[in-house]
Structure formats: C-alpha cells, structure tokens
Design an enzyme around this catalytic site. Sequence first.
Site, short mmCIF file in Angstrom:
data_model
loop_
_atom_site.label_atom_id
_atom_site.label_comp_id
_atom_site.label_asym_id
_atom_site.label_seq_id
_atom_site.Cartn_x
_atom_site.Cartn_y
_atom_site.Cartn_z
CE LYS A 115 43.06 28.99 55.83
NZ LYS A 115 42.00 28.89 55.03
P1 NAD Z 1 46.97 34.13 46.47
O1 NAD Z 1 48.11 34.56 47.12
O2 NAD Z 1 46.99 33.48 45.06
O3 NAD Z 1 46.57 35.84 46.06
C1 NAD Z 1 46.29 36.88 47.02
C2 NAD Z 1 46.14 38.01 45.87
O4 NAD Z 1 45.68 39.18 47.10
C3 NAD Z 1 47.38 38.44 45.27
O5 NAD Z 1 46.79 39.03 44.05
C4 NAD Z 1 47.89 39.58 46.14
O6 NAD Z 1 48.44 40.49 45.25
C5 NAD Z 1 46.67 40.40 46.59
N1 NAD Z 1 46.80 41.22 47.65
C6 NAD Z 1 47.70 40.72 48.82
N2 NAD Z 1 47.73 41.64 49.75
C7 NAD Z 1 46.96 42.62 49.17
C8 NAD Z 1 46.50 44.00 49.68
N3 NAD Z 1 46.89 44.54 50.66
N4 NAD Z 1 45.81 44.75 48.56
C9 NAD Z 1 45.29 44.26 47.73
N5 NAD Z 1 45.72 43.05 47.08
C10 NAD Z 1 46.45 42.34 47.96
O7 NAD Z 1 45.75 33.92 47.26
P2 NAD Z 1 44.38 33.13 46.98
O8 NAD Z 1 44.53 31.60 47.23
O9 NAD Z 1 44.02 33.69 45.86
O10 NAD Z 1 43.50 33.47 48.39
C11 NAD Z 1 42.98 34.96 48.18
C12 NAD Z 1 41.84 34.86 49.38
O11 NAD Z 1 41.06 33.77 49.15
C13 NAD Z 1 42.23 34.86 50.68
O12 NAD Z 1 41.37 35.38 51.85
C14 NAD Z 1 42.09 33.16 51.12
O13 NAD Z 1 41.88 32.80 52.34
C15 NAD Z 1 40.81 32.79 50.26
N6 NAD Z 1 40.56 31.72 49.87
C16 NAD Z 1 41.64 30.78 48.97
C17 NAD Z 1 40.79 29.72 48.45
C18 NAD Z 1 42.02 28.98 47.58
O14 NAD Z 1 41.64 27.69 47.33
N7 NAD Z 1 43.26 29.29 47.20
C19 NAD Z 1 39.92 28.93 49.03
C20 NAD Z 1 38.95 29.79 49.84
C21 NAD Z 1 39.31 30.85 50.18
#
Ligand code: NAD
Length: 425
Positions: A115
């Site tokens: 990561k």
């Molecule tokens: P993203 O940046 O697209 O979205 C993040 C979301 O979380 C946004 O809507 C943001 O407004 C919200 N957010 C941020 N801080 C917040 C808070 N304090 N309270 C409430 N909402 C809040 O990110 P993503 O890619 O959707 O990733 C989200 C989670 O999923 C992370 O933990 C990431 O590690 C995990 N993840 C993502 C992927 C991927 O393919 N994108 C894969 C596996 C896991």
Amino acid sequence: MSKSSLSYVHPSPTSPWGTYLSQVDRVIPYLGHLARWSETLKRPKRALIVDVPIEMDNGTIAHYEGYRVQHNMSRGPGKGGVRFHPDVTLEEVMALSAWMTVKCAAVNLPYGGAKGGIRVDPKKLSRNELEKVTRRYTSEIGLIIGPHSDIPAPDVNTNGQIMAWMMDTYSMNTGATATGVVTGKPIHLGGSLGRVKATGRGVFVTGREAARRMGLDLRGARVAVQGFGNVGSVAAELFAEAGAKVVAVQDHTGTLVNDKGFDMPALMAFSKDQGGIMGFKDGEQIDNDAFWDVKCDILIPAALEGQITAERARKISARLVLEGANGPTVPEADDILAERGVLVVPDVICNAGGVTVSYFEWVQDFSSFFWTEDEINQRLDRIMVGAFDHIWAKGEQHKISLRTATYAVACERILIAREERGLYP
Ligand code: NAD
C-alpha cells in the site's frame, strides 16, 4: 492486543496497525503447525518513506511525506492502492498493506500485499500541482514498484488520471511503456472494463450471499451507507437495483436520510456534480452522530478506518454489516456486534472485488487482449461467490466469526507459501 515488536510504530488497540495485530492474534489458534511462522504476518517486509518536494503554482516549495509499504510477497508481487490524504501515516499504510496481503490470499489471487500514501490534501492542489506530486512520488517509489514486483492502484482520493500519470512516469523512467505497473487506469491506457465499479460490486455480491444465508430479503431491506465515493455509491446503487431502500447516506459533507429510499441515480449525479451529497433536495439532513441510530437492516461503512467504535456498535440496528472500507470496525466493536448477533462481512473479503478486477486488468495488460464487461462481471461474481462459500464453510466448521474464518483461510495460504519457499539464505 499483542505488543508491536517493531521499534518504529507504537500502535494503540484501536489504531489500524493495532487492529490488524489483534486480528492476526485471533487466527493463530487455527493455524496448526503454521503458527510458528505467524510473526511473519506482524512485520512488513519493506517500508519506504520518501520526501515529495514540488514547486507550487505560486513559486513556493512544498514538501509532502510519502510511503510505500510492501507487507508480504510470499505469494506474488505486492498489490495495493495509493491514498492521498492529509492524515495518512506510516502506521496506517502498514495496516492497509497487511490487509491487502490477507485480502489477496482470501480470494486466492497470486499477489502479496502492499500500500502507499502521501500526506496531502489533494483538494487543495491545482491540477498542475497534483500531477507534480504524483509524478515525483512515483519516481521516488520507482525503486521498488514494477509490473512484476509491486503494482499500485487507486484508493481514497486517487483515480484513473492519477494512475495514468503514475504509469507514464514509471514508463518514462524505465524507457518502455509499462501498462502493467498500475491498475485502475483509464480504459484506453490498458484499463479494464468494470474496474471502477468492481469494489462496490463485490460488496454487493458478498452482501447478497450473506443475506441469502441469513434469510434477509433484499427487496425492501433498509440500507445505510457511510462514504459515498467509488465504493459506497456503487454498492448502494446495486442494492437499490436489487429492490433495497437506501435510507441513510453520509459523506464528508454531512448526513442525509430518506425513509422512502433515495433515488440513487439522482443522488449519484448530484454528488458527482457538487463534490458531495449535501444540498440534495430529496433528503433530510441529520446530525452526523445520528447516522449510527438510523433504523436499517444493512449497514455499509465505506469511508475510512475505525468508524465502528464500541459505543457505535452497541446502537447499530443493522443485522448485517458489509465492510466496504478497510478496517472500519475496531476489535472491541467486533466482539460487541458478534454478541448482539450482527453478522459482519469483513473488509478482507467484502471489498476484494476491486483487487480482483485489478488482477484481471494486469492479466489483460500482459496479454494485450481485453475482455468484455460482461465477462469481467461474471468472472468477478464467480470468484467472489467461490471465496465467500469457502470462508463461510470455514466459519461453520470452527464456529468462528467470518473475519477470523477469512484470516484462517488467507493466513494458511500465505504461510504455506512461506514455508514451501523456505527462509533465504
Ligand atoms: P473515495 O475517495 O472515492 O470516497 C470516500 C468517501 O468517504 C467519500 O464519499 C467521502 O466524502 C467519504 N468520507 C471521507 N471522510 C469521511 C468522514 N469523516 N465521514 C463520512 N464520510 C467520509 O474512496 P473509495 O475508493 O470509495 O474508498 C473508500 C474506502 O474503501 C476506503 O477505506 C478504501 O481503502 C476502501 N477500498 C477502496 C477500494 C477501491 O477500489 N476504490 C478497494 C478496496 C477498499
């Protein structure tokens, strides 16, 4: 929590690395003779800290701290996203890299875990500054990444454009276009159809499988989602398409509820356009803390780590929690949810859809032969259902939580690989 044996991090029981260590401790009794290798899981193989200096548009020089951690590569090259966030720390990136190791093994992909991250708020950078930060960071971690060694991907606040700059920088430095060095790229640069929605789709698939086993009908089920980005919005959309009602949504701009269920395409379009959900007309704004009191059947944390604390776990009304985010539940909260009969589908299987389609993208890049979106979605469904079945059976066999069952399946695979390879020299 086991004490960290590393001098360079000092985790608390609820911090990401502390949470990960507890999760490993819980699986050790189920590892049999492989338990003697378990310390391997508690130490990253390699952690690189880099300085990322750039000249800002106003002529000043800014420095950002960047990381790339390769947790374990026993089963294959490192794989894992890059996060741009002002609060990223080495400890957080270590935990995220370790969860990637477990996740890749849980779905049986031929990868280890890695990561990366930069302590930066990309929303405060111009496009030009963002490109410079990305390129300098890529050059710095270019020492250890590569199509056969470690393959980054998007995570919080990173996207296809950033992956394109990373691919280009790596390619310029090595003298040949290397599309396989990152995944999550735009389609015309070797990206895969279905990748953008893959994580949310995987959350839906594992949720559907869990709900079926619990006798929870998705039609009319009430869904609450925290985080409305790449993962949360897509998962919510698929549940709505399956007949569920998305009744509460929270993002960094606030919390909205709608008892009748949100019009998902409209909310997604609004959020994309406005950069957040706040201001959407068909929803009532409530206090952020009140999100955890909303009556729902399915709760999807899809924002950041450590969101389901012990206090919140006591009031969650959902029967099913789907961990779209990485590490959203602290260990004490996990126990409280289990005592209350709430089924938790853990991050290391629930959100594995993203890395699974990243794997498809990487395979397609090497063969320069691309699959249709239907093929991608069908293969994703098959892999996720197969992995979920296997983990469910392990849980039933030992009467353990799905999280410990997933760790048991994954850690066994990782440590068998370690044992068979032997210790060098
Ligand atoms: P993203 O940046 O697209 O979205 C993040 C979301 O979380 C946004 O809507 C943001 O407004 C919200 N957010 C941020 N801080 C917040 C808070 N304090 N309270 C409430 N909402 C809040 O990110 P993503 O890619 O959707 O990733 C989200 C989670 O999923 C992370 O933990 C990431 O590690 C995990 N993840 C993502 C992927 C991927 O393919 N994108 C894969 C596996 C896991």
